[in-house]
Motif scaffolding. Structure first.
Motif, PDB file in Angstrom:
ATOM      1  N   HIS A 208      -2.041   2.488  -7.057  1.00 54.11           N
ATOM      2  CA  HIS A 208      -2.978   3.584  -7.311  1.00 54.11           C
ATOM      3  C   HIS A 208      -4.356   2.946  -7.427  1.00 54.11           C
ATOM      4  O   HIS A 208      -4.558   2.001  -8.188  1.00 54.11           O
ATOM      5  CB  HIS A 208      -2.613   4.308  -8.603  1.00 54.11           C
TER       6      HIS A 208
ATOM      7  N   ILE B 243       1.165   4.398  -1.943  1.00 48.09           N
ATOM      8  CA  ILE B 243       0.364   5.106  -2.939  1.00 48.09           C
ATOM      9  C   ILE B 243       1.230   6.102  -3.704  1.00 48.09           C
ATOM     10  O   ILE B 243       1.913   6.935  -3.104  1.00 48.09           O
ATOM     11  CB  ILE B 243      -0.826   5.818  -2.274  1.00 48.09           C
TER      12      ILE B 243
ATOM     13  N   ALA C  73     -10.636   5.055  -5.551  1.00 46.45           N
ATOM     14  CA  ALA C  73      -9.890   5.935  -4.640  1.00 46.45           C
ATOM     15  C   ALA C  73     -10.860   6.764  -3.795  1.00 46.45           C
ATOM     16  O   ALA C  73     -10.963   7.978  -3.938  1.00 46.45           O
ATOM     17  CB  ALA C  73      -8.941   6.825  -5.432  1.00 46.45           C
TER      18      ALA C  73
ATOM     19  N   ASP D  41       0.800  -1.232   0.000  1.00 47.19           N
ATOM     20  CA  ASP D  41       0.000   0.000   0.000  1.00 47.19           C
ATOM     21  C   ASP D  41       0.834   1.283   0.000  1.00 47.19           C
ATOM     22  O   ASP D  41       0.603   2.184   0.816  1.00 47.19           O
ATOM     23  CB  ASP D  41      -0.955   0.011   1.194  1.00 47.19           C
TER      24      ASP D  41
ATOM     25  N   LEU E 263      -2.618   5.173   4.391  1.00 51.19           N
ATOM     26  CA  LEU E 263      -1.634   4.463   3.585  1.00 51.19           C
ATOM     27  C   LEU E 263      -0.388   5.321   3.360  1.00 51.19           C
ATOM     28  O   LEU E 263      -0.419   6.545   3.518  1.00 51.19           O
ATOM     29  CB  LEU E 263      -2.257   4.073   2.243  1.00 51.19           C
TER      30      LEU E 263
ATOM     31  N   THR F 111      -1.240  10.721  -4.035  1.00 56.45           N
ATOM     32  CA  THR F 111      -2.236  10.826  -2.966  1.00 56.45           C
ATOM     33  C   THR F 111      -3.530  11.454  -3.450  1.00 56.45           C
ATOM     34  O   THR F 111      -4.631  10.988  -3.133  1.00 56.45           O
ATOM     35  CB  THR F 111      -1.669  11.664  -1.803  1.00 56.45           C
TER      36      THR F 111
ATOM     37  N   THR G  35      -5.786   7.324  -3.639  1.00 59.57           N
ATOM     38  CA  THR G  35      -5.778   6.782  -2.284  1.00 59.57           C
ATOM     39  C   THR G  35      -7.149   6.246  -1.883  1.00 59.57           C
ATOM     40  O   THR G  35      -8.130   6.981  -1.896  1.00 59.57           O
ATOM     41  CB  THR G  35      -5.353   7.866  -1.270  1.00 59.57           C
ATOM     42  N   HIS G  36      -7.208   4.982  -1.504  1.00 58.69           N
ATOM     43  CA  HIS G  36      -8.486   4.412  -1.072  1.00 58.69           C
ATOM     44  C   HIS G  36      -8.705   4.520   0.428  1.00 58.69           C
ATOM     45  O   HIS G  36      -9.849   4.531   0.882  1.00 58.69           O
ATOM     46  CB  HIS G  36      -8.645   2.966  -1.540  1.00 58.69           C
TER      47      HIS G  36
ATOM     48  N   LYS H 118       2.143   7.563   1.722  1.00 60.30           N
ATOM     49  CA  LYS H 118       2.047   8.554   0.640  1.00 60.30           C
ATOM     50  C   LYS H 118       3.432   8.751   0.027  1.00 60.30           C
ATOM     51  O   LYS H 118       4.264   9.502   0.554  1.00 60.30           O
ATOM     52  CB  LYS H 118       1.494   9.870   1.186  1.00 60.30           C
TER      53      LYS H 118
ATOM     54  N   HIS I 121     -10.888   7.747  -0.687  1.00 57.54           N
ATOM     55  CA  HIS I 121     -10.360   8.835   0.129  1.00 57.54           C
ATOM     56  C   HIS I 121     -10.003  10.039  -0.731  1.00 57.54           C
ATOM     57  O   HIS I 121     -10.234  11.191  -0.324  1.00 57.54           O
ATOM     58  CB  HIS I 121      -9.129   8.372   0.908  1.00 57.54           C
ATOM     59  N   SER I 122      -9.458   9.792  -1.919  1.00 53.69           N
ATOM     60  CA  SER I 122      -9.066  10.891  -2.802  1.00 53.69           C
ATOM     61  C   SER I 122     -10.262  11.660  -3.341  1.00 53.69           C
ATOM     62  O   SER I 122     -10.110  12.775  -3.846  1.00 53.69           O
ATOM     63  CB  SER I 122      -8.235  10.356  -3.973  1.00 53.69           C
TER      64      SER I 122
END
Length: 646
Positions: free
Chosen positions: A106, A62, A111, A60, A74, A65, A69-70, A76, A113-114
């Motif tokens: 990725h 990423i 994603a 994980d 995680l 970011t 990001t899921h 960065k 969170h993103s």
């Protein structure tokens, strides 16, 4: 050497791997709010390197970011502040002789969170809808930026001291999305034809190669098959692998898809699947490529691993959950101590802990996620005589841990063998690794000269007086709770039916949809029994965070087990049960009625021993019935506390 192929070194570009056993990518989520790696994370990965794994992969990582990001916790790789933390991790792995790898990832259209960082938008290969909301087609400038981000992340990993990078191109993440003909329906040069769908994965590989140079290995992780209806199969997986061949140094063949529930439990095989169940995909791809091929998925037996390498089905065995159950597997196998390996029982306590607490504890290995603190536990100041009452899971772990710390142990079990009530499940096919665990613990106890075992011996105050211990640990367990239902004498307890499954007949009604009742329903249904389960609440009493729960319900559906929720048993008669639900009173006819309605702790029996030694500990199910994880954690910790004071 018993396993010459498994322990043959492997040279890949600028790296030398000391054997063919890798620790596959796993995330570690006990980080601070800014998601910077910490000492606990370094110790988690270091423990695997100490155990003899040839490669240890930090999961994980990423690469971008803002778009990929899921989860917020995680690593960065586009944050320069991660450099000290990942450098410590790389050093911790390398100094034990393993190659450290960083998994570059990725999440693409998953994603979640993103989404908040991108103005509420998700981006993927093409416009569509998924469970996280609308997905917009990723513009070309974003694609080019992500390609560059992979290269930058790889360069940072190499600068930090990692000896390899693993590009995550499987399990439904971004590169997998672009490769998939089912998902990537865009009309420009990044989609449509095979060549166009391969453009992003190959561009990422090229970007990473440019960043790390010619003498640095690149591993590519892919799904050999998506393993769900509508997904691609092994033929397309072979086509994808052939396009990667020669451009990457290791092709890591996994299977499945993280965002498809039916495929997720194949990516992470449940206890209902056989050992090495996903090897078939790596073995097929191996026939078509020259690059070394890694396989992953429910490996635990060094004999099977050796046969896999020797037969040419794969070049590398990657272990995930098994690396948690026993990080010392490589050392034990090489030293001929394979019968002491702690096999993963695939209970998914690690996944449940990750979902519930962001901590992937192991049910049978109490060291996991405590690696740093256990390093600092001081040796006992005083050696003591310890009496342990009860030879179940908790009692056995307490005996082993106390003896390892130098104490003299007397372990008493009132039956004729160690293992406790879980021995009743020895006939259950999907619990064979649980039987191995109980047998392995028994072997460790029998081989330890500091542990005296007394079977067919119940610990009473009188016996305790004759032994005269400094410490008593009461691990007496619990007994099945018989529900107050009219006619309950006509029913069997679940424990007895596990031992004597023929008592179920051709049809059975099980009272209680907890873990015991549901697993029993699958066991009996697998033997051809028509099974119904009655549960008083409106949903089964199982851990919603556990992947084992997903696997359990998958089996329940496949085997045709029928659940009756919000239903109360009223009366049991020979061959019949009356119950009530929201629609009224009903009657079921069956050859057997079985109750699985909880456990009653043996608290009073344990309390009777409280005054028989200067130190007294009451642990596990005789305090409050729980699971294997709770029992081993408490037993290990209590044993570690002994000897601090005189």
């Amino acid at each position: 050497m018993k396993y010459p192929h498994l322990f043959e070194p492997l040279a890949v570009r600028g790296a030398l791997f000391r054997n063919r056993i890798f620790a596959s990518p796993q995330g570690f989520y006990n980080v601070s709010a800014d998601a910077l790696p910490n000492a606990e994370m370094a110790a988690f990965y270091e423990r695997k390197a100490m155990g003899g794994f040839a490669g240890v992969t930090v999961g994980d990582c990423i690469v971008q970011t803002r778009t990929g990001t899921h989860y917020p916790f995680l690593i960065k790789m586009d944050d320069p502040n991660v450099l000290p933390g990942i450098s410590v991790m790389a050093s911790a792995i390398k100094r034990h002789g393993a190659v450290a790898s960083a998994e570059l990832s990725h999440a693409g259209m998953y994603a979640q969170h993103s989404k908040s960082l991108c103005g509420g938008k998700l981006y993927g290969p093409a416009a569509m809808e998924n469970k996280y909301g609308p997905v917009e087609e990723m513009p070309e400038d974003m694609i080019l930026g992500i390609i560059e981000a992979y290269g930058s992340a790889a360069a940072l990993a190499r600068r930090a001291g990692f000896g390899m990078v693993t590009i995550h191109g499987g399990h439904g993440w971004l590169l997998h999305q672009f490769w998939s003909a089912q998902v990537n329906t865009r009309k420009d040069r990044w989609g449509g034809s095979f060549e166009n769908r391969m453009r992003l994965p190959l561009a990422v590989v090229e970007s990473v190669r440019k960043a790390v140079g010619a003498a640095f290995p690149i591993e590519y992780r892919m799904s050999g098959s998506e393993c769900f209806d509508g997904g691609y199969g092994i033929d397309e997986g072979i086509q994808f692998a052939k396009a990667l061949d020669g451009k990457v140094d290791i092709i890591h063949v996994s299977a499945g898809h993280h965002e498809q529930e039916s495929a997720f439990i194949i990516t992470h095989p449940t206890m209902f699947l056989p050992e090495g169940c996903n090897l078939q995909y790596a073995a097929e791809i191996k026939k078509h490529v020259k690059s070394p091929v890694a396989t992953v998925g429910a490996f635990f037996d060094p004999d099977f691993m050796e046969e896999t390498i020797a037969s040419g089905k794969a070049d590398i065995i990657a272990l995930g959950r098994q690396s948690l159950a026993d990080p010392d597997l490589p050392l034990k196998a090489r030293a001929g101590r394979e019968d002491e390996i702690n096999r993963c029982i695939r209970c998914s306590s690690c996944f449940a802990g990750s979902g519930q607490w962001r901590l992937c504890f192991c049910a049978t290995n109490p060291e996991i996620c405590h690696e740093l603190e256990f390093k600092a536990v001081p040796a006992p100041r005083f050696k003591k005589r310890v009496l342990i009452a009860g030879g179940g899971v908790a009692g056995m772990q307490a005996a082993i841990s106390a003896a390892e710390r130098g104490h003299s142990v007397v372990l008493c079990e009132k039956t004729d063998r160690l293992g406790g009530t879980l021995r009743c499940e020895e006939k259950v096919p999907f619990k064979k690794n649980l039987k191995w665990y109980l047998d392995k613990q028994t072997r460790l106890i029998e081989r330890n000269p500091d542990i005296e075992v007394r079977l067919n011996t119940e610990v009473t105050p009188l016996l305790a007086d004759t032994i005269d211990p400094d410490v008593i640990i009461a691990a007496l367990g619990a007994r099945p709770a018989m529900p107050p239902i009219k006619g309950i004498e006509h029913a069997y307890g679940a424990e007895r039916v596990y031992r004597e499954p023929e008592l179920a007949g051709n049809s059975a009604v099980i009272l209680g949809a907890g873990l015991v009742g549901l697993e029993l329903s699958v066991f009996l249904a697998g033997r051809g029994v028509d099974v119904r389960v009655i549960e008083i609440t409106d949903k089964p009493a199982v851990n919603e965070f556990s992947m084992h729960t997903q696997g359990l319900f998958d089996q329940i559906e496949k085997l045709g087990v029928k659940l009756h929720l919000s239903s109360s048993a009223l009366e049991i008669r020979p061959g019949a049960l009356s119950y009530e639900d929201r629609e009224g009173v009903h009657e079921l006819f069956a050859d057997s009625i079985v109750y699985a309605t909880g456990q009653k702790p043996l608290r009073e029996e344990a309390a009777a021993l409280a005054r028989c030694a200067p130190e007294f500990y009451q642990i596990a199910d005789c305090v409050m019935p729980d699971n294997i994880f709770a029992a081993t954690q408490t037993a290990y910790t209590i044993a570690g506390d002994i000897g601090r004071i005189l």
